[in-house]
Design a protein around this motif. Sequence first.
Motif, PDB file in Angstrom:
ATOM      1  N   GLY A   1     -18.146  12.958 -51.592  1.00 26.52           N
ATOM      2  CA  GLY A   1     -19.612  13.598 -50.949  1.00 26.52           C
ATOM      3  C   GLY A   1     -19.689  12.719 -52.209  1.00 26.52           C
ATOM      4  O   GLY A   1     -19.436  12.555 -53.389  1.00 26.52           O
ATOM      5  N   ASP A   2     -21.086  12.438 -52.343  1.00 28.10           N
ATOM      6  CA  ASP A   2     -22.425  11.881 -53.501  1.00 28.10           C
ATOM      7  C   ASP A   2     -22.876  13.162 -54.250  1.00 28.10           C
ATOM      8  O   ASP A   2     -23.642  14.103 -53.459  1.00 28.10           O
ATOM      9  CB  ASP A   2     -23.319  11.034 -52.831  1.00 28.10           C
ATOM     10  CG  ASP A   2     -23.885  10.321 -53.940  1.00 28.10           C
ATOM     11  OD1 ASP A   2     -23.402  10.010 -54.285  1.00 28.10           O
ATOM     12  OD2 ASP A   2     -25.144   9.566 -53.500  1.00 28.10           O
ATOM     13  N   SER A   3     -22.807  12.289 -55.102  1.00 31.31           N
ATOM     14  CA  SER A   3     -23.723  13.904 -55.784  1.00 31.31           C
ATOM     15  C   SER A   3     -25.338  14.148 -55.733  1.00 31.31           C
ATOM     16  O   SER A   3     -26.265  12.931 -55.312  1.00 31.31           O
ATOM     17  CB  SER A   3     -23.628  13.262 -57.004  1.00 31.31           C
ATOM     18  OG  SER A   3     -24.473  14.050 -58.342  1.00 31.31           O
ATOM     19  N   PRO A   4     -25.996  14.633 -55.599  1.00 32.53           N
ATOM     20  CA  PRO A   4     -27.619  15.193 -55.112  1.00 32.53           C
ATOM     21  C   PRO A   4     -28.633  14.181 -55.894  1.00 32.53           C
ATOM     22  O   PRO A   4     -29.554  14.113 -55.569  1.00 32.53           O
ATOM     23  CB  PRO A   4     -27.474  16.473 -54.872  1.00 32.53           C
ATOM     24  CG  PRO A   4     -26.763  17.389 -55.647  1.00 32.53           C
ATOM     25  CD  PRO A   4     -25.873  16.171 -55.667  1.00 32.53           C
ATOM     26  N   VAL A   5     -27.695  13.897 -57.329  1.00 27.86           N
ATOM     27  CA  VAL A   5     -28.722  14.041 -58.262  1.00 27.86           C
ATOM     28  C   VAL A   5     -29.498  12.030 -57.981  1.00 27.86           C
ATOM     29  O   VAL A   5     -30.629  11.860 -57.984  1.00 27.86           O
ATOM     30  CB  VAL A   5     -27.922  13.843 -59.355  1.00 27.86           C
ATOM     31  CG1 VAL A   5     -29.473  13.104 -60.879  1.00 27.86           C
ATOM     32  CG2 VAL A   5     -28.303  15.384 -60.114  1.00 27.86           C
ATOM     33  N   PRO A   6     -29.150  11.122 -57.317  1.00 27.05           N
ATOM     34  CA  PRO A   6     -28.869   9.600 -57.127  1.00 27.05           C
ATOM     35  C   PRO A   6     -30.313  10.123 -55.981  1.00 27.05           C
ATOM     36  O   PRO A   6     -30.662   9.584 -56.125  1.00 27.05           O
ATOM     37  CB  PRO A   6     -27.818   8.818 -56.601  1.00 27.05           C
ATOM     38  CG  PRO A   6     -26.493   9.956 -57.701  1.00 27.05           C
ATOM     39  CD  PRO A   6     -26.919  11.283 -57.313  1.00 27.05           C
TER      40      PRO A   6
END
Length: 67
Positions: free
Chosen positions: A25-30
Amino acid sequence: MSILSYLHVVLTTRLAELRRDGERGDSPVPTAVIIAGLVVVAMAVTTLALAKANNWMNGIPDHTDPK
């Protein structure tokens, strides 16, 4: 087998599985940065539209009573 040896084996095995699985999954920061940028752009567009509408409304001459 002692509990420490068992925990070491379990932890090592789990970490190896996680390293092999590259799709986590993707990091929530971007995502948060993108959303914040979209909010800034939306606010700028809204401010521009409001300013243009106010200028247009102020440009309408006052009502004069025809006689």
